[in-house]
Enzyme design. Sequence first.
Site, short mmCIF file in Angstrom:
data_model
loop_
_atom_site.label_atom_id
_atom_site.label_comp_id
_atom_site.label_asym_id
_atom_site.label_seq_id
_atom_site.Cartn_x
_atom_site.Cartn_y
_atom_site.Cartn_z
N ASP A 108 17.65 5.01 -5.88
CA ASP A 108 17.79 5.98 -6.98
C ASP A 108 16.61 6.94 -7.04
O ASP A 108 16.79 8.15 -7.08
CB ASP A 108 17.86 5.25 -8.34
CG ASP A 108 19.20 4.58 -8.57
OD1 ASP A 108 20.20 4.98 -7.93
OD2 ASP A 108 19.25 3.64 -9.38
N ASP A 162 16.04 0.30 -20.79
CA ASP A 162 14.81 0.85 -20.24
C ASP A 162 14.63 2.34 -20.55
O ASP A 162 13.52 2.80 -20.78
CB ASP A 162 14.76 0.60 -18.73
CG ASP A 162 14.56 -0.88 -18.42
OD1 ASP A 162 13.88 -1.55 -19.22
OD2 ASP A 162 15.07 -1.36 -17.40
N SER A 198 20.93 -5.30 -8.95
CA SER A 198 19.94 -4.43 -9.58
C SER A 198 18.78 -5.31 -10.05
O SER A 198 18.96 -6.19 -10.88
CB SER A 198 20.59 -3.70 -10.76
OG SER A 198 19.60 -3.19 -11.61
N ARG A 203 7.68 -1.68 -19.47
CA ARG A 203 8.09 -0.26 -19.60
C ARG A 203 7.13 0.59 -20.41
O ARG A 203 6.81 1.70 -20.00
CB ARG A 203 9.50 -0.15 -20.18
CG ARG A 203 10.59 -0.74 -19.32
CD ARG A 203 10.54 -0.25 -17.90
NE ARG A 203 11.69 -0.73 -17.12
CZ ARG A 203 11.72 -0.79 -15.81
NH1 ARG A 203 10.68 -0.38 -15.11
NH2 ARG A 203 12.78 -1.23 -15.17
N1 ARG Z 1 17.93 -7.06 -19.68
C1 ARG Z 1 16.51 -6.96 -19.50
C2 ARG Z 1 15.95 -5.95 -20.46
O1 ARG Z 1 16.65 -5.20 -21.05
C3 ARG Z 1 16.14 -6.66 -18.07
C4 ARG Z 1 16.43 -5.27 -17.64
C5 ARG Z 1 16.08 -5.06 -16.20
N2 ARG Z 1 16.02 -3.66 -15.90
C6 ARG Z 1 16.52 -3.11 -14.83
N3 ARG Z 1 16.41 -1.82 -14.72
N4 ARG Z 1 17.13 -3.78 -13.88
O2 ARG Z 1 14.77 -5.92 -20.65
#
Ligand code: ARG
Length: 419
Positions: free
Chosen positions: A32, A142, A194, A113
């Site tokens: 990406d 995110d 992912s 993040r």
């Molecule tokens: N579900 C978790 C969260 O919202 C993990 C997210 C993982 N992020 C990703 N871009 N694969 O914090």
Amino acid sequence: MSKDDAQARTATYLADPAEVHRVLLLYSGGLDTSVMLKWIQDEYEAEVVALTVNLGQPGEDYDVVKGKAMQLGAVDAFVVDAREEFAHGYVAPAIKANAIYGLGYPLFTALGRPLIAKLAVEYARRTGCDTIAHGCTGKGNDQVRIESTVATLAPEIKVIAPVRSWKMGRDEEVAYAREHGIPVKGGSESAPYSIDDNLWGRSSEGRWIEDLTVAPHDDVFQLVTRPELAPDEPETVEIEFEAGVPVGLNGERLGLVELLERVGEIGARHGVGIVDHIEDRIVGLKVRDIYEVPAAAILLPAHAELERLVGTIHQNQFKTMLDQRWAYLVYAGLWWEPLRTDIDAYMDEANSHVTGKIGVKLFKGSARVVTRESPYAVYDAQLATFSETGGLFSQEASPGFIELWSLQSRMAWQVRHRA
Ligand code: ARG
């Protein structure tokens, strides 16, 4: 498409395409953000500065990532080792807050993040970028965490989120990559999981994980040994805490980053920290994640145990409410919300005596507290014993206590059961 974008701007912090000249791209080296690196240059006729943040994702070669960014036309590429700041400024507060969201997510991504986005702001300012770009989709948490951080810390900097708007699926992205000479790691036949990871854990999403009736395939576990393959001999680790923060492992004092990594390795070897989690996202969706969190699966229960040992019944009952609130704020992308720092002040105070040692026994996927030790334990083996000792505790006083303690309940029972 640029014009449409401008008209469709739904938030003030989103970039007006005409004003995008130099973009700080949060670059992971994956498909990406690699496609994005090229696409931004073409679509906006803008320069791109790449920033890659090391939060302790295992097995990453940052020289390769940086080289790839430059090769794809970045005017500059930076790699920041933010492990120390992540460990001390983000993971340590999470440990003090026993931070778990839902039934078992220790928030590693949610904690990472705001730091990544804060660094993006710092580097954007330092390199004269007017815009920050990230690779989050429009369906996840995110984007909320990153964009709210940028909008909070740097109102002058705007955001673009190409994955949310470019409407390319994976096949189109692979085609775009091919066309523009962008190397696609691991072939292109099937979409990979992912993944997001750092030193506090790893998550996998997508593919069969989206089918709730499918039990985890073995190949998803890249960090934690599957419990059935873990050693037949248990291992007990002793974690030492000072004021709520882990400082030692098996009698050896360690810096926090190294301690988190070492505990994670031992836990992973014993199959500890696999969580198959259904989660309520901030944006309304319910999703499933497979988490591998070996360090958290040992350190959080150890911390919670020690905290409960030194806390009074009142502190212990109260703190769980604040713990939950803290975890939710962080999950929900509100790291910079003053309530979070208010609660942190309480967390620091409540942890000021969370000092001592906890032994945790690891065996084929389980991590069980087996020993406790603290100079501040509100515990007296003499008092707790079944044998009569006198001292601070008088068994003769108990009936009087029971009579008064149960008074209202007894009266209410009588009132409700009068013939
Ligand atoms: N579900 C978790 C969260 O919202 C993990 C997210 C993982 N992020 C990703 N871009 N694969 O914090």
